[in-house]
Write a protein that holds these residues in place. Structure first.
Motif, short mmCIF file in Angstrom:
data_model
loop_
_atom_site.label_atom_id
_atom_site.label_comp_id
_atom_site.label_asym_id
_atom_site.label_seq_id
_atom_site.Cartn_x
_atom_site.Cartn_y
_atom_site.Cartn_z
N GLY A 38 0.88 -1.21 -0.14
CA GLY A 38 -0.16 0.24 0.03
C GLY A 38 0.64 1.35 -0.07
N GLY A 39 0.77 2.16 1.22
CA GLY A 39 1.50 3.20 1.15
C GLY A 39 3.17 3.12 0.99
N GLY A 40 3.65 1.72 1.42
CA GLY A 40 4.79 1.48 1.04
C GLY A 40 5.53 1.58 -0.32
N VAL A 41 4.46 0.82 -1.28
CA VAL A 41 4.54 1.37 -2.62
C VAL A 41 4.58 2.82 -3.17
CG1 VAL A 41 3.40 0.41 -5.01
CG2 VAL A 41 3.49 -1.16 -3.25
N ASP A 42 3.37 3.48 -2.42
CA ASP A 42 3.41 4.90 -2.74
C ASP A 42 4.92 5.52 -2.49
OD1 ASP A 42 0.51 5.00 -3.25
OD2 ASP A 42 0.24 5.06 -1.16
N LEU A 43 5.44 5.18 -1.49
CA LEU A 43 6.81 5.81 -1.08
C LEU A 43 7.73 5.18 -1.92
CD1 LEU A 43 8.65 7.52 0.75
CD2 LEU A 43 8.63 5.33 2.44
N ALA A 44 7.89 4.12 -2.44
CA ALA A 44 8.99 3.35 -3.28
C ALA A 44 8.79 4.08 -4.60
CB ALA A 44 8.79 1.84 -3.31
N THR A 45 7.51 4.32 -5.02
CA THR A 45 7.22 4.83 -6.47
C THR A 45 7.81 6.25 -6.24
OG1 THR A 45 5.14 5.22 -6.01
CG2 THR A 45 5.60 3.24 -7.21
N ALA A 46 7.83 6.97 -5.22
CA ALA A 46 8.26 8.35 -5.10
C ALA A 46 9.77 8.54 -5.33
CB ALA A 46 7.70 8.89 -3.93
N ALA A 47 10.37 7.53 -5.13
CA ALA A 47 12.07 7.53 -5.16
C ALA A 47 12.33 7.47 -6.82
CB ALA A 47 12.34 6.16 -4.55
N ASP A 48 13.63 7.77 -6.90
CA ASP A 48 14.07 7.77 -8.38
C ASP A 48 14.54 6.40 -8.73
OD1 ASP A 48 14.40 10.82 -8.95
OD2 ASP A 48 15.46 10.68 -7.06
#
Length: 272
Positions: free
Chosen positions: A123-133
């Protein structure tokens, strides 16, 4: 002027594993309200520090993140379920936009960010990971855009940022099923750049990649991010605004109530 890191942190830890590299570790298992306050403050401080030229974001205790703390979120969501008035929906819209802004602080960071994912990334972990480069993973990593299984439309950035990371068919499968995706499959569809065997190797690989990035001109690496984000940024922002409005209008539902009840009772939900 360099912004100072917060004096105390509840959900994050910051260290410097290599010259010009900062590491942000998610010490909390799930994303509670304190996390969403601390994340932008930490990234703002590191982004303003000229000694930091690359950032690694990672988890702790064998996982990246279990995503949104559903029990902590039950208050804001339950308020709309109990009273779906225009005022409550507007308040919920502002709440979602605040949470979105916290994750977007990572995407908007001028300093390159490497996500190192081990274990669960939900969930939010994927949101955060996809915000990385860039995303790296250990072989035990498991990814899930889990919101659909909780009768929610993912609204913190996964649906918008995955557009530029995986193909449309893979994105729709991830979002429509909520399936758990192992690291090898995540690499195959482009969700992660590389997979290494163990968490220890992941730590080494992530710091090594960040160090190689940090060895380049910080003016130019920030320029590269600026140029690449010139198209993505406005598109992602438009999508975030749309999904926040959609959820403010439609999230309060019998399906959502059933999903939360089933979660609390540890049983599969039965949607009508």
């Amino acid at each position: 002027m360099t912004s100072a890191l917060p004096d105390t942190l509840e959900t994050l830890a910051v260290d410097r594993p290599a010259e010009h590299v900062a590491r942000v570790s998610l010490v909390a298992r799930a994303m509670a309200p304190a996390f969403f306050a601390e994340l932008p403050a930490v990234f703002s401080a590191l982004d303003a520090d000229p000694a930091v030229r690359a950032i690694v974001v990672t988890g702790a205790d064998g996982r990246f993140s279990y995503g949104l703390d559903l029990m902590a979120a039950a208050g804001s969501i339950g308020g709309v379920l109990g009273d779906p008035s225009a005022a409550n929906r507007e308040g919920f819209l502002r709440h979602v936009r605040d949470l979105q802004a916290s994750i977007t602080a990572v995407a908007d960071c001028r300093t390159p960010v490497v996500a190192a994912v081990q274990g669960w990334c939900v969930g939010g972990g994927v949101d955060l990971a996809t915000a990385a480069d860039v995303r790296l993973a250990s072989a035990d990593a498991l990814f899930s855009v889990r919101e659909v299984r909780m009768a929610m439309v993912a609204d913190l950035g996964s649906l918008q940022r995955l557009v530029g990371i995986v193909g449309d068919g893979h994105l729709r499968e991830l979002a429509l099923t909520g399936d758990d995706v192992p690291a090898a499959e995540a690499q195959r569809i482009g969700l992660v750049n590389r997979v290494v065997d163990t968490p220890a190797e992941l730590e080494t690989a992530a710091v090594d990649l960040a160090t190689r990035i940090a060895g380049n001109s910080p003016l130019v690496t920030r320029g590269i991010k600026d140029v690449l984000d010139a198209e993505r940024g406005p598109r992602v922002e438009a999508g975030l605004r749309y999904v926040a409005a959609w959820n403010a209008a439609f999230l309060p539902s019998a399906d959502l109530q059933e999903a939360f009840t089933a979660f609390a009772e540890k049983r599969p939900p039965q949607f009508g």
